[in-house]
Scaffold this active site. Structure first.
Site, mmCIF file in Angstrom:
data_model
loop_
_atom_site.group_PDB
_atom_site.id
_atom_site.type_symbol
_atom_site.label_atom_id
_atom_site.label_comp_id
_atom_site.label_asym_id
_atom_site.label_seq_id
_atom_site.Cartn_x
_atom_site.Cartn_y
_atom_site.Cartn_z
ATOM 1 N N GLN A 185 35.129 39.928 48.679
ATOM 2 C CA GLN A 185 34.228 39.984 49.755
ATOM 3 C C GLN A 185 34.786 39.802 51.172
ATOM 4 O O GLN A 185 34.302 39.819 52.251
ATOM 5 C CB GLN A 185 33.126 38.723 49.458
ATOM 6 C CG GLN A 185 32.325 39.442 48.316
ATOM 7 C CD GLN A 185 31.292 38.017 47.901
ATOM 8 O OE1 GLN A 185 31.676 37.058 48.297
ATOM 9 N NE2 GLN A 185 30.586 38.421 46.882
ATOM 10 N N SER A 212 37.920 43.707 42.518
ATOM 11 C CA SER A 212 36.596 44.300 42.589
ATOM 12 C C SER A 212 36.873 45.327 43.860
ATOM 13 O O SER A 212 36.002 45.498 44.579
ATOM 14 C CB SER A 212 35.798 43.172 43.187
ATOM 15 O OG SER A 212 35.683 42.197 42.095
ATOM 16 N N GLU A 331 32.748 40.679 37.541
ATOM 17 C CA GLU A 331 31.319 40.110 37.287
ATOM 18 C C GLU A 331 30.915 40.577 35.851
ATOM 19 O O GLU A 331 30.003 39.785 35.348
ATOM 20 C CB GLU A 331 30.381 40.684 38.432
ATOM 21 C CG GLU A 331 30.306 42.188 38.231
ATOM 22 C CD GLU A 331 29.639 42.643 39.812
ATOM 23 O OE1 GLU A 331 28.557 43.237 39.459
ATOM 24 O OE2 GLU A 331 29.984 42.242 40.602
#
Length: 459
Positions: A185, A212, A331
């Protein structure tokens, strides 16, 4: 958001008394919804976000953008396109961003990381605050990067929330190095606002393994769809370097895909009970990490088919252990760990050390809670080792983490007497989960007992 009945402090996870046969419509993707809201807010013209996820995280994002001056109108729309784009929609009307105001990030990583770059473009101060856990989550790399790019931020030297972005109406931008090994992120946060920076941005990741990556690819694809020029490593550029050219973003009419990661517990129910679950509108091509469930759960004993009706997933009731690198799809770890605890052989989940910095320390939490039910989980340097054991009922604590709650519900399918503490935390990304779960189990169930539940799971 609609009112939902109060849930008990300890929610009895339903035990499956037969095979699950159900069609489960999964709400929209949080990751797509929140990126779409940011891009629409920064566009040069109004746009639509259709079939958005309405959850705590997405509502926090919408409310934060409204506080900075963006118009977001919630409507019910119709479409003649034949693509399912009718239904609930948000009309996003860009405006001059302004402060002073305070943004509540809750415990939403996308809000606390994506919006400080947006706030640098505001005329006025934007204060960011949130839940107590948000103060512990890594944000220092984003703060340092924004300062390098010309931002003024008052965080009292914490490198974390709470903090105030002293907006000057614009940001110079340029080249910045960032260690995003704790969260992809950090990269997405800088890229999303970069078209509005005077020089755009060149982001260079200089740390360890970048987790990710599908989420960064999602950010890049959505930027390009909004008219941005983005050069990426995948396009033949330098490794771990992304460049965004300054320019206007287009107002788009975007339909949000179902949240494939939130389909996980329902697919797990089919795998565990030997039933079949169909998830409508599963995309044939997507950047969502949850698409990896097709491969992972097939390796663990199921089978799946993409049809006109959606993804049809079928289990045999036999669950096999797995040795898998989850670095790109971290996740999914809680749900995979829950299934692995019910398997017929050992599992090793690798590449997810960064989960120690998520909504909670997910590796420690999974170890404690599964072991508390009689399981055998040990932490490794970068993941978990899970040896199936006969388990028993008990309280499964969630630590205000939505994926811990759904993981406990998965175990409760095969282990009698599991009680989920604070199941309401699922509203973070999956509103009405308890009702969706009981509705699934009330479907066309047949048989008596859960196949394979006694082998390692032990009801």
């Amino acid at each position: 958001m609609t009112e939902t009945p109060a849930l008990p402090a300890l929610w009895p996870a339903p035990l499956a008394d037969g095979t699950v046969h159900a069609t489960v419509t999964v709400p929209g993707s949080k990751s797509v919804t929140n990126r779409a809201l940011v891009l629409a807010a920064l566009a040069a013209e109004p746009g639509w976000v259709r079939r958005p996820l309405r959850s705590r995280d997405s509502q926090l994002m919408a409310d934060a953008l409204r506080a900075m001056g963006v118009g977001i109108e919630e409507t019910v729309s119709s479409s003649s396109a034949g693509d399912g784009s009718g239904g609930e929609a948000w009309r996003v009307i860009p405006a001059a961003l302004h402060g002073p105001t305070t943004v509540d990030v809750g415990n939403a990583g996308t809000v606390m990381r994506f919006l400080p770059p947006v706030a640098t473009l505001a005329d006025g101060d934007i204060r960011f605050d949130g839940d107590p856990r948000s103060y512990e989550r890594p944000l220092g790399q984003v703060i340092s990067a924004l300062r390098t790019l010309g931002a003024r931020i008052d965080d009292d030297g914490r490198g974390a929330l709470p903090m105030t972005v002293l907006g000057g109406g614009a940001l110079e931008g340029g080249t910045v190095e960032i260690d995003a090994s704790n969260s992809s992120q950090f990269v997405s946060a800088l890229l999303l606002s970069a078209p509005r920076f005077n020089q755009g941005v060149e982001v260079r990741h200089v740390g360890g393994n970048l987790p990710s990556m599908p989420h960064i690819r999602m950010t890049v694809e959505m930027l390009r769809a909004a008219g941005a020029q983005v050069d990426t490593p995948e396009a033949g550029g330098e490794k771990d370097v992304w460049r965004v050219t300054p320019g206007a973003l287009l107002g788009r009419d975007m339909v949000v895909e179902p949240d494939l990661s939130n389909a996980q517990p329902f697919l797990a129910a089919a795998l565990i009970t030997g039933g079949t679950v169909t998830v409508p509108d599963w995309p044939r091509r997507t950047t969502q990490p949850g698409d990896a469930l097709r491969r992972i759960f097939t390796e663990m004993g199921g089978s799946c088919e993409l049809t006109d009706a959606g993804l049809v997933f079928t289990g045999t009731g036999k669950i096999h252990g797995i040795d898998v690198d989850l670095s790109e799809v971290g996740e999914l770890t809680p749900g995979i760990a829950a299934v692995a605890a019910l398997a017929d052989s050992e599992s090793v989940l690798r590449g997810v050390a960064h989960l120690r910095l998520h909504e909670t320390d997910r590796l420690a939490a999974l170890t404690k809670e599964i072991n508390g039910l009689g399981g055998d989980v040990t932490e490794t340097a970068d993941g978990l080792r899970i040896r199936p054991r006969r388990m028993h009922g008990g309280v499964f604590h969630t630590y205000d983490d939505h994926r811990m709650a759904t993981a406990g519900a998965v175990i409760g399918l095969a282990v009698e007497g599991v009680q989920i503490e604070n199941v309401a935390t699922t509203a973070k990304t999956l509103p009405d989960f308890p009702k969706m779960w009981t509705d699934m189990l009330a479907g066309d169930a047949e048989g008596s007992g859960v196949p394979g539940a006694s082998a390692g799971a032990g009801a």
